[in-house]
Every structure is written in structure tokens, then in C-alpha cells.
Design a protein around this motif. Structure first.
Motif, PDB file in Angstrom:
ATOM      1  N   TRP A 107      79.119  -7.038   3.502  1.00 11.55           N
ATOM      2  CA  TRP A 107      78.839  -5.680   3.985  1.00 11.55           C
ATOM      3  C   TRP A 107      78.528  -5.675   5.479  1.00 11.55           C
ATOM      4  CZ3 TRP A 107      74.139  -5.269   6.252  1.00 11.55           C
ATOM      5  CH2 TRP A 107      73.133  -6.151   5.852  1.00 11.55           C
ATOM      6  N   ASP A 108      77.898  -6.761   5.952  1.00 15.32           N
ATOM      7  CA  ASP A 108      77.605  -6.835   7.385  1.00 15.32           C
ATOM      8  C   ASP A 108      78.874  -7.037   8.207  1.00 15.32           C
ATOM      9  OD1 ASP A 108      77.602  -9.386   6.065  1.00 15.32           O
ATOM     10  OD2 ASP A 108      76.920 -10.284   7.938  1.00 15.32           O
ATOM     11  N   GLU A 109      79.912  -7.663   7.580  1.00 13.85           N
ATOM     12  CA  GLU A 109      81.202  -7.795   8.252  1.00 13.85           C
ATOM     13  C   GLU A 109      81.855  -6.425   8.440  1.00 13.85           C
ATOM     14  OE1 GLU A 109      83.888 -10.818   6.776  1.00 13.85           O
ATOM     15  OE2 GLU A 109      82.220 -11.795   5.754  1.00 13.85           O
ATOM     16  N   VAL A 110      81.661  -5.553   7.457  1.00 14.91           N
ATOM     17  CA  VAL A 110      82.192  -4.188   7.579  1.00 14.91           C
ATOM     18  C   VAL A 110      81.558  -3.496   8.783  1.00 14.91           C
ATOM     19  CG1 VAL A 110      82.389  -1.936   6.473  1.00 14.91           C
ATOM     20  CG2 VAL A 110      82.640  -4.017   5.104  1.00 14.91           C
ATOM     21  N   LEU A 111      80.239  -3.613   8.908  1.00 14.24           N
ATOM     22  CA  LEU A 111      79.546  -3.013  10.049  1.00 14.24           C
ATOM     23  C   LEU A 111      80.021  -3.617  11.368  1.00 14.24           C
ATOM     24  CD1 LEU A 111      75.855  -2.761   8.756  1.00 14.24           C
ATOM     25  CD2 LEU A 111      77.595  -0.966   8.817  1.00 14.24           C
ATOM     26  N   ALA A 112      80.131  -4.959  11.404  1.00 14.14           N
ATOM     27  CA  ALA A 112      80.583  -5.622  12.626  1.00 14.14           C
ATOM     28  C   ALA A 112      82.004  -5.188  12.988  1.00 14.14           C
ATOM     29  CB  ALA A 112      80.513  -7.137  12.446  1.00 14.14           C
ATOM     30  N   HIS A 113      82.843  -4.995  11.972  1.00 13.22           N
ATOM     31  CA  HIS A 113      84.216  -4.536  12.205  1.00 13.22           C
ATOM     32  C   HIS A 113      84.241  -3.149  12.846  1.00 13.22           C
ATOM     33  CE1 HIS A 113      88.546  -4.466  11.517  1.00 13.22           C
ATOM     34  NE2 HIS A 113      88.430  -3.279  10.941  1.00 13.22           N
ATOM     35  N   LEU A 114      83.213  -2.369  12.540  1.00 10.35           N
ATOM     36  CA  LEU A 114      83.102  -1.019  13.111  1.00 10.35           C
ATOM     37  C   LEU A 114      82.319  -1.019  14.428  1.00 10.35           C
ATOM     38  CD1 LEU A 114      82.288   0.931   9.822  1.00 10.35           C
ATOM     39  CD2 LEU A 114      84.467   0.908  11.055  1.00 10.35           C
ATOM     40  N   GLY A 115      81.887  -2.199  14.875  1.00  7.37           N
ATOM     41  CA  GLY A 115      81.156  -2.298  16.132  1.00  7.37           C
ATOM     42  C   GLY A 115      79.671  -2.038  16.017  1.00  7.37           C
ATOM     43  N   VAL A 116      79.113  -2.211  14.806  1.00  7.23           N
ATOM     44  CA  VAL A 116      77.686  -1.960  14.573  1.00  7.23           C
ATOM     45  C   VAL A 116      77.026  -3.244  14.071  1.00  7.23           C
ATOM     46  CG1 VAL A 116      75.985  -0.618  13.269  1.00  7.23           C
ATOM     47  CG2 VAL A 116      78.141   0.445  13.979  1.00  7.23           C
ATOM     48  N   GLY A 117      75.966  -3.687  14.717  1.00  9.92           N
ATOM     49  CA  GLY A 117      75.186  -4.819  14.226  1.00  9.92           C
ATOM     50  C   GLY A 117      74.258  -4.362  13.124  1.00  9.92           C
ATOM     51  N   TRP A 118      74.108  -5.159  12.080  1.00  9.02           N
ATOM     52  CA  TRP A 118      73.322  -4.689  10.940  1.00  9.02           C
ATOM     53  C   TRP A 118      71.864  -4.450  11.311  1.00  9.02           C
ATOM     54  CZ3 TRP A 118      69.195  -7.265   8.676  1.00  9.02           C
ATOM     55  CH2 TRP A 118      69.037  -8.619   8.992  1.00  9.02           C
ATOM     56  N   ARG A 119      71.354  -5.169  12.299  1.00  3.78           N
ATOM     57  CA  ARG A 119      69.976  -4.956  12.732  1.00  3.78           C
ATOM     58  C   ARG A 119      69.813  -3.658  13.526  1.00  3.78           C
ATOM     59  NH1 ARG A 119      69.880 -10.722  12.806  1.00  3.78           N
ATOM     60  NH2 ARG A 119      68.034 -11.528  11.689  1.00  3.78           N
ATOM     61  N   GLU A 120      70.916  -3.065  13.926  1.00  6.23           N
ATOM     62  CA  GLU A 120      70.860  -1.803  14.666  1.00  6.23           C
ATOM     63  C   GLU A 120      70.652  -0.601  13.746  1.00  6.23           C
ATOM     64  OE1 GLU A 120      74.380  -1.410  17.036  1.00  6.23           O
ATOM     65  OE2 GLU A 120      74.306  -3.487  17.714  1.00  6.23           O
ATOM     66  N   VAL A 121      70.886  -0.795  12.446  1.00  4.48           N
ATOM     67  CA  VAL A 121      70.741   0.314  11.496  1.00  4.48           C
ATOM     68  C   VAL A 121      69.249   0.538  11.239  1.00  4.48           C
ATOM     69  CG1 VAL A 121      71.284   1.154   9.186  1.00  4.48           C
ATOM     70  CG2 VAL A 121      72.943  -0.256  10.428  1.00  4.48           C
ATOM     71  N   GLU A 122      68.804   1.741  11.460  1.00  8.15           N
ATOM     72  CA  GLU A 122      67.381   2.059  11.352  1.00  8.15           C
ATOM     73  C   GLU A 122      66.836   1.771   9.946  1.00  8.15           C
ATOM     74  OE1 GLU A 122      64.301   5.827  12.029  1.00  8.15           O
ATOM     75  OE2 GLU A 122      66.460   6.088  12.344  1.00  8.15           O
ATOM     76  N   GLY A 123      65.797   0.954   9.902  1.00  3.29           N
ATOM     77  CA  GLY A 123      65.113   0.670   8.649  1.00  3.29           C
ATOM     78  C   GLY A 123      65.741  -0.408   7.796  1.00  3.29           C
ATOM     79  N   LEU A 124      66.949  -0.870   8.146  1.00  6.88           N
ATOM     80  CA  LEU A 124      67.660  -1.801   7.272  1.00  6.88           C
ATOM     81  C   LEU A 124      67.002  -3.183   7.234  1.00  6.88           C
ATOM     82  CD1 LEU A 124      69.957  -2.540   5.425  1.00  6.88           C
ATOM     83  CD2 LEU A 124      71.419  -2.898   7.426  1.00  6.88           C
ATOM     84  N   GLU A 125      66.634  -3.722   8.376  1.00  2.46           N
ATOM     85  CA  GLU A 125      66.035  -5.055   8.391  1.00  2.46           C
ATOM     86  C   GLU A 125      64.715  -5.073   7.615  1.00  2.46           C
ATOM     87  OE1 GLU A 125      65.099  -8.727  11.479  1.00  2.46           O
ATOM     88  OE2 GLU A 125      65.496  -6.714  12.273  1.00  2.46           O
ATOM     89  N   ASP A 126      63.890  -4.071   7.818  1.00  2.56           N
ATOM     90  CA  ASP A 126      62.613  -3.997   7.087  1.00  2.56           C
ATOM     91  C   ASP A 126      62.858  -3.855   5.589  1.00  2.56           C
ATOM     92  OD1 ASP A 126      61.136  -4.235   9.389  1.00  2.56           O
ATOM     93  OD2 ASP A 126      60.877  -2.074   9.664  1.00  2.56           O
ATOM     94  N   TYR A 127      63.867  -3.084   5.222  1.00  2.00           N
ATOM     95  CA  TYR A 127      64.200  -2.894   3.812  1.00  2.00           C
ATOM     96  C   TYR A 127      64.603  -4.218   3.168  1.00  2.00           C
ATOM     97  CZ  TYR A 127      66.902  -1.567  -0.323  1.00  2.00           C
ATOM     98  OH  TYR A 127      67.410  -1.476  -1.604  1.00  2.00           O
TER      99      TYR A 127
END
Length: 231
Positions: A107-127
Motif C-alpha cells: 500500500w505504501d508503494e501505491v502512495l509512493a507511485h502517486l508521489g506521497v510518502g506514507w509518513r506525510e499522511v496525517e495521523g497514519l504513522e501514529d495509527y
């Protein structure tokens, strides 16, 4: 074009819910037991829900994503939102929402493919850091690439542990089929071993006491255990 999908074992393990649900439903119709009817319907509903969820597949194309035949261009992405209740992300493509389950390997590869780092998603790392124990082993969550090595090791430990439990229960079952004496010894030995492995899981990954375990592949403690296991 790369396609990401749930591994086959995640779907195979759901069949017990279908078989048990169908059995309880049949028993309810035969014996007219309300509790069996309700439990059977619940299990069948859980099977249908999770079987559909684990049928998810998304293709990574040079200019975006393709999901169920529909193309989502990279440039149309407006934002990514965490949906903690359902354990997934919601990708906003200008009014069109694409779900992205956090149990999907890559799923993080999908985000990276779209130019988004998974740690950039609000609340995701804490979750993710807040999720412990069984939720990681049952396929509800899958770690990002940086923790895949830790998770592969932990999943191996988890499966070996429960293979021991199933082997001990099989020994106890064999004891029931043998003559009294030897059968009693085997039954007691198998049951004792099963209880031992059930109560003392290594590294406290999945423990029935204390909320199901402390395991989290992003936790430095488990990364250290993994590195020690590799030697």
C-alpha cells in the motif's frame, strides 16, 4: 504494469468462517435454535465482507492507478485521508474516492507511485504505531517496505508457534482413539503441550493476556529482535 493484491493465504483462512457458518445455520434450521441461527448468519456475513475486501487489487501504471477497470491519473490526486475505523486510506481524486486497505501488501508503494510518502499522511504513522498484536498477523494490517523484513521474521515465528499448538492438539486427539493407558498419556501430553505453547508465546508477540500482544513491526524493539535472529 505492476498489480498489487492480497496474498492467497489471507483468503484461504476465511473458509473456516463459511464452513462453520453454514453448519450452524443448518443446525439452527434443524434444531430451531436461535443462538445457532444468529451465530451462523454472523459468520457468513463476516466471510462475505472479508472475502470481498481481500479480493482488492490495484494496478500501477506509468501515469496513475487502475482499479476495477477504472483509471485514476496521478495528477488528479487531491489528498489522502486515513479512515481508522475501517483500517484503510481514502484517496481523493477530485470527488472520486478510491479506497486503499492498509492490509494490502505494498500500500505504501501505491502512495509512493502517486508521489506521497506514507509518513506525510496525517495521523497514519501514529495509527500504525498504535496497532499491536494479532491485527498484524491476521492480515488486517501490512507494514510499509522498511519493516517487511521484521514482519516476515515475526510471521514465521507466529506460524511455527501455532503449528506446534496444532501438532499438540493432534497428539491429544490421537490419544482419544487409542486404548486406555497409552491413550490417556498421549491425550494428557498433547493437551499439556498445547496449553504451554498457548500461554507462553515467544517475545510476547501475541499473548492472550494484556490485549493480544505487544508486537508491532515498526517498533524498534522488534527490529532489534529481528537483527539478533539474523545473527
Amino acid at each position: 504494469m505492476e498489480e498489487l493484491a492480497f496474498p492467497a493465504w489471507v483468503r484461504w483462512r476465511l473458509w473456516w468462517a463459511l464452513l462453520l457458518g453454514a453448519f450452524l445455520l443448518a443446525f439452527a434450521l434443524w434444531a430451531r435454535e436461535l443462538w445457532s441461527l444468529l451465530l451462523g448468519v454472523l459468520l457468513l456475513g463476516a466471510f462475505a465482507l472479508h472475502f470481498r475486501r481481500t479480493g482488492y487489487a490495484v494496478a500501477l501504471e506509468p501515469e496513475g492507478l487502475r482499479y476495477e477497470g477504472r483509471f485514476y491519473p496521478r495528477g488528479a490526486l487531491k489528498g489522502v485521508r486515513l479512515d481508522p475505523l475501517l483500517g484503510r486510506l481514502r484517496l481523493d481524486f477530485g470527488g472520486d474516492g478510491l479506497p486503499l486497505p492498509l492490509g494490502l501488501p505494498g500500500w505504501d508503494e501505491v502512495l509512493a507511485h502517486l508521489g506521497v510518502g506514507w509518513r506525510e499522511v496525517e495521523g497514519l504513522e501514529d495509527y500504525l504505531l498504535g496497532q499491536r498484536g494479532l491485527v498484524w498477523f491476521l492480515g488486517s494490517l501490512y507494514p510499509p517496505r522498511e519493516a517487511e523484513g521484521v514482519h516476515a521474521w515475526a510471521l514465521g515465528v507466529y506460524r511455527r508457534h501455532f503449528r506446534r499448538i496444532y501438532g499438540a492438539l493432534a497428539l491429544a486427539g490421537a490419544g482419544l482413539l487409542l486404548p486406555e493407558g497409552l491413550g490417556t498419556v498421549l491425550f494428557a501430553l498433547g493437551l499439556g503441550l498445547a496449553l504451554w505453547w498457548l500461554l507462553f508465546f515467544p517475545h510476547d508477540m501475541v499473548h492472550l493476556r494484556g490485549g493480544g500482544g505487544r508486537y508491532n513491526p515498526l517498533d524498534p524493539e522488534f527490529r532489534k529482535l529481528w537483527e539478533e535472529a539474523r545473527g
